[in-house]
Motif scaffolding. Structure first.
Motif, PDB file in Angstrom:
ATOM      1  N   SER A  41       0.836  -1.194   0.000  1.00  0.00           N
ATOM      2  CA  SER A  41       0.000   0.000   0.000  1.00  0.00           C
ATOM      3  C   SER A  41       0.874   1.249   0.000  1.00  0.00           C
ATOM      4  O   SER A  41       2.001   1.233   0.512  1.00  0.00           O
ATOM      5  N   VAL A  43      -0.138   3.804   1.612  1.00  0.00           N
ATOM      6  CA  VAL A  43      -0.517   4.412   2.882  1.00  0.00           C
ATOM      7  C   VAL A  43       0.293   3.751   3.996  1.00  0.00           C
ATOM      8  O   VAL A  43       0.330   2.525   4.107  1.00  0.00           O
ATOM      9  N   PRO A 178      -6.630  15.386   1.478  1.00  0.00           N
ATOM     10  CA  PRO A 178      -7.358  14.110   1.485  1.00  0.00           C
ATOM     11  C   PRO A 178      -8.703  14.244   0.764  1.00  0.00           C
ATOM     12  O   PRO A 178      -9.407  15.246   0.904  1.00  0.00           O
ATOM     13  N   GLY A 179      -9.019  13.213  -0.029  1.00  0.00           N
ATOM     14  CA  GLY A 179     -10.280  13.200  -0.755  1.00  0.00           C
ATOM     15  C   GLY A 179     -10.192  13.728  -2.167  1.00  0.00           C
ATOM     16  O   GLY A 179     -11.078  13.465  -2.991  1.00  0.00           O
ATOM     17  N   ASP A 230      -6.462   8.401  -8.809  1.00  0.00           N
ATOM     18  CA  ASP A 230      -6.277   7.866  -7.460  1.00  0.00           C
ATOM     19  C   ASP A 230      -6.676   8.928  -6.435  1.00  0.00           C
ATOM     20  O   ASP A 230      -6.329  10.109  -6.581  1.00  0.00           O
ATOM     21  N   VAL A 231      -7.391   8.515  -5.417  1.00  0.00           N
ATOM     22  CA  VAL A 231      -7.843   9.445  -4.387  1.00  0.00           C
ATOM     23  C   VAL A 231      -6.775   9.569  -3.307  1.00  0.00           C
ATOM     24  O   VAL A 231      -6.242   8.567  -2.814  1.00  0.00           O
ATOM     25  N   GLU A 233      -5.195   9.977   0.215  1.00  0.00           N
ATOM     26  CA  GLU A 233      -5.613   9.534   1.542  1.00  0.00           C
ATOM     27  C   GLU A 233      -4.610   9.976   2.597  1.00  0.00           C
ATOM     28  O   GLU A 233      -3.409  10.120   2.319  1.00  0.00           O
ATOM     29  N   VAL A 234      -5.090  10.159   3.810  1.00  0.00           N
ATOM     30  CA  VAL A 234      -4.188  10.423   4.937  1.00  0.00           C
ATOM     31  C   VAL A 234      -3.235   9.240   5.099  1.00  0.00           C
ATOM     32  O   VAL A 234      -3.648   8.079   5.050  1.00  0.00           O
ATOM     33  N   MET A 236      -0.817   8.564   2.948  1.00  0.00           N
ATOM     34  CA  MET A 236      -0.239   8.234   1.645  1.00  0.00           C
ATOM     35  C   MET A 236       1.092   8.958   1.496  1.00  0.00           C
ATOM     36  O   MET A 236       1.225  10.133   1.866  1.00  0.00           O
ATOM     37  N   GLU A 279      -4.079  15.257   7.658  1.00  0.00           N
ATOM     38  CA  GLU A 279      -5.478  15.732   7.658  1.00  0.00           C
ATOM     39  C   GLU A 279      -5.588  17.106   7.007  1.00  0.00           C
ATOM     40  O   GLU A 279      -6.605  17.429   6.390  1.00  0.00           O
TER      41      GLU A 279
END
Length: 288
Positions: A41, A43, A178-179, A230-231, A233-234, A236, A279
């Motif tokens: 991953s 993340v 994020p997002g 690709d989204v 993410e916290v 990553m 965040e």
């Protein structure tokens, strides 16, 4: 000197690879044609991010050590030796050494070289710009960054290109949240670069990094790349590393299968950091 009559770079003589003490752990790809496919991953938890940060700090220190030695008359092989010795003295392996057969411990890309220049007997000249790309591997993690330096007194066009490429990186970093999809990063970079008429290299990108040197995650630096969805993410971890040019974004590859130059031989600059998504945005992991 390895330059032609027009002043453009030509391949030089590459000295032998420098030795790494056997006590330093090698990445799994050393001695192989290619790394094994990445199945993990992008993340990471806090403990793993801490190890990436340690490698990134070493790589950043190596860049600063190399930068302090940059001046007319120095060869790129001498700069490679500084980077190599800095990393191994801190128990880190130079990630580029042996990666898909790359023969040296960092990349040195001068003037029209976009990326992946191989250190050799090329002598830096007053007015050059040079990108130094260093990745350190320690405790199972890679930390990757690059920076473009001025050699002596450069033209105003060159100075502004370097300054604005660094700002393009800053704008790409600020776009991370994020997002969002990763393509927002390239949108921010290219919208800034277009203000100055710069080319934005498309085929060489940012990437996931950490337990793998290149994880497979692609971070584009140009706009109109909706396929990169690709989204973010916290947790990553990836690099952003825009390459801007004074001319075309099209490129040529030397016979060494590494050195990439602008097709029109226009100047090009690049900056890079490894970062982790938080965040509120990012934390840069490649600071000295």
């Amino acid at each position: 000197m390895p330059r032609n009559t027009s002043g453009h770079l030509v391949p030089g003589v590459i000295p032998p690879a420098l030795a790494v003490p056997p006590s330093i752990t090698r990445p799994e790809y050393v001695g192989k044609a290619a790394p094994r496919p990445f199945t993990g991953s992008d993340v990471y938890d806090d403990e793993a991010v801490g190890r990436i940060r340690e490698s990134g700090t070493i790589a950043a220190g190596a860049i600063e050590a190399v930068g302090a030695a940059i001046e007319p008359g120095v060869t790129t092989a001498q700069l490679d030796q500084i980077a190599h010795e800095y990393m191994v003295a801190r128990g880190a392996y130079p990630s580029t050494l042996g990666y898909r057969g790359f023969p040296k411990s960092c990349c040195t890309s001068i003037n029209e070289v976009i990326c992946h220049g191989i250190p050799d007997n090329t002598v830096l000249e007053d007015g050059d710009i040079i990108n130094i790309d260093i990745t350190a591997y320690k405790n199972g993690m890679h930390g990757d960054l690059n920076k473009t330096f001025l050699v002596g007194t450069v033209s105003e066009d060159a100075r502004l290109l370097v300054e604005r490429t660094q700002e393009a990186l800053n704008r790409g970093i600020k776009a991370v949240a994020p997002g969002r999809q990763v393509n927002v990063i390239g949108r921010a970079i290219e919208s800034y670069a277009k203000r100055f008429g710069y080319g934005v290299v498309r085929d060489f990108t940012g990437h996931g990094v950490g337990s793998a040197f290149h994880s497979g995650l692609i971070i584009p630096h140009y706009d109109a790349a909706p396929q990169f969805d690709d989204v973010i993410e916290v947790g990553m971890v990836f690099t952003i590393e825009p390459m801007l040019t004074l001319g075309t974004y099209e490129w040529d590859l030397w016979a060494d299968d590494w050195t990439v130059t602008t097709r029109d031989r226009s100047l090009t600059a690049q900056f890079e950091h490894t970062m982790v998504v938080t965040e509120r945005g990012t934390e840069i992991l490649t600071l000295p």
